[in-house]
Design an enzyme around this catalytic site. Structure first.
Site: not given
Length: 321
Positions: A120, A122, A270
């Site tokens: 994902h 953030d 990440h």
């Protein structure tokens, strides 16, 4: 990478497309103008930078981050950041289990040692996702618990010209719970559904500082691509997710107490760890995020807010009984 003589910074790239270690700087003290410039330049070039052996607390982490911009509230669904530090989002399974109890356990059975366990970027359900995130390790296991980042600019550039031209004009819906919608009357479900954030973003965003084009399809938050059939959306997302997570575009980081990772949220995704969920270990990290801009696609069209509000310092969470 050469460093100006007036600084003591040393930059060492650690993977072919992404990631660099920075040493020779104490993040607990105010940075010089040149140190700030060099760190920013390295971040823009390598997308995520790593610092070791830093002695930061909440206040000094916030002070370091402010060299690079204004900070958001802790998290769109967090109503209990550390007292006096509304910018800090603590990633600690015990904290979330205490808060959501059974509802959290049911929703997060595969995410024991992280808030979110899949690939994902953030807070992309916000119309202005964070520009960058800074995460410091307080307590980490002796082994396991690594985080992996991918360079979404390199992933975009690795696609064929025909595919790039096609996806340059597409848009996608981002929302919390896209991969696993919260249901029922648990505290977690009430918190997510009572504080909905939904945005329509370009599938490819233009980086506001470098002008680079990057894939902007956060696997954990994209529900579907707009303007195509559900079958076409699934096929396109599968193609883009596979491209986004190809190993050659990634770097993996081994945490130690005092480690700090600083990543460009506009050019990375990440992966939080899933390899320690079967172990009884402690893993506690603290994150701050820099207020971001509204993404713009190659066609010049900006993202659209569908539900909620911009993510900024004054964001607060509505808690239903």
């Amino acid at each position: 990478m050469p460093v100006p003589a007036e600084t003591t910074l040393t930059v060492r790239p650690v993977a072919g497309h992404i990631g660099a270690d920075i040493s020779g700087v104490d993040l607990s003290r105010p940075l010089s103008t040149e140190e700030t410039r060099q760190i920013r330049a390295t971040l823009l070039r390598w997308k995520v930078v790593f610092f070791r052996g830093q002695n930061l607390d909440h206040a000094s982490q916030i002070a370091f981050a402010r060299h690079f911009g204004e900070l958001t509230y802790a998290h769109p669904h967090d109503d209990t950041p550390p007292e006096g530090f509304p910018e800090i989002f603590t990633i600690d399974p015990k904290r979330h289990e205490q808060r959501y109890k059974d509802g959290f356990a049911q929703q997060r059975t595969r995410r024991k040692y992280s808030y979110f366990g899949g690939w994902h970027t953030d807070v992309t359900p916000a119309v202005n996702p964070p520009a960058a995130s800074i995460l410091r390790a307080e307590t980490v296991p002796e082994y396991g618990g690594d985080t992996t980042w991918t360079n979404t600019v390199a992933a975009y550039e690795g696609l064929s010209a025909s595919v790039r031209a096609f996806i340059d004009g597409l848009r996608a819906e981002h929302r919390y719970g896209a991969d696993e919608p919260p249901v029922g009357d648990s505290g977690y479900a009430r918190r997510v559904n009572g504080n909905l954030l939904v945005a329509h973003h370009p599938v490819v965003r233009v980086h506001p500082e470098t002008g680079e084009r990057a894939l902007f399809v956060s696997p954990g938050f994209v529900s579907h691509i707009l303007g195509v059939t559900p079958r076409e959306s699934r096929a396109l997302l599968q193609l883009l997710y596979e491209q986004l997570t190809r190993p050659e575009y990634t770097v993996r980081f081994r945490w130690e107490p005092g480690s700090v990772a600083f990543w460009d949220n506009r050019a990375t995704a990440h992966l939080a760890p899933n390899d320690v969920d079967h172990l009884e270990v402690e893993r506690r990290l603290h994150r701050v995020t820099l207020i971001g801009d509204v993404p713009v696609g190659p066609d010049g069209h900006e993202s659209q807010l569908i539900s909620g509000k911009s993510f900024a310092a004054d964001h607060r969470v509505a808690v239903s009984a």
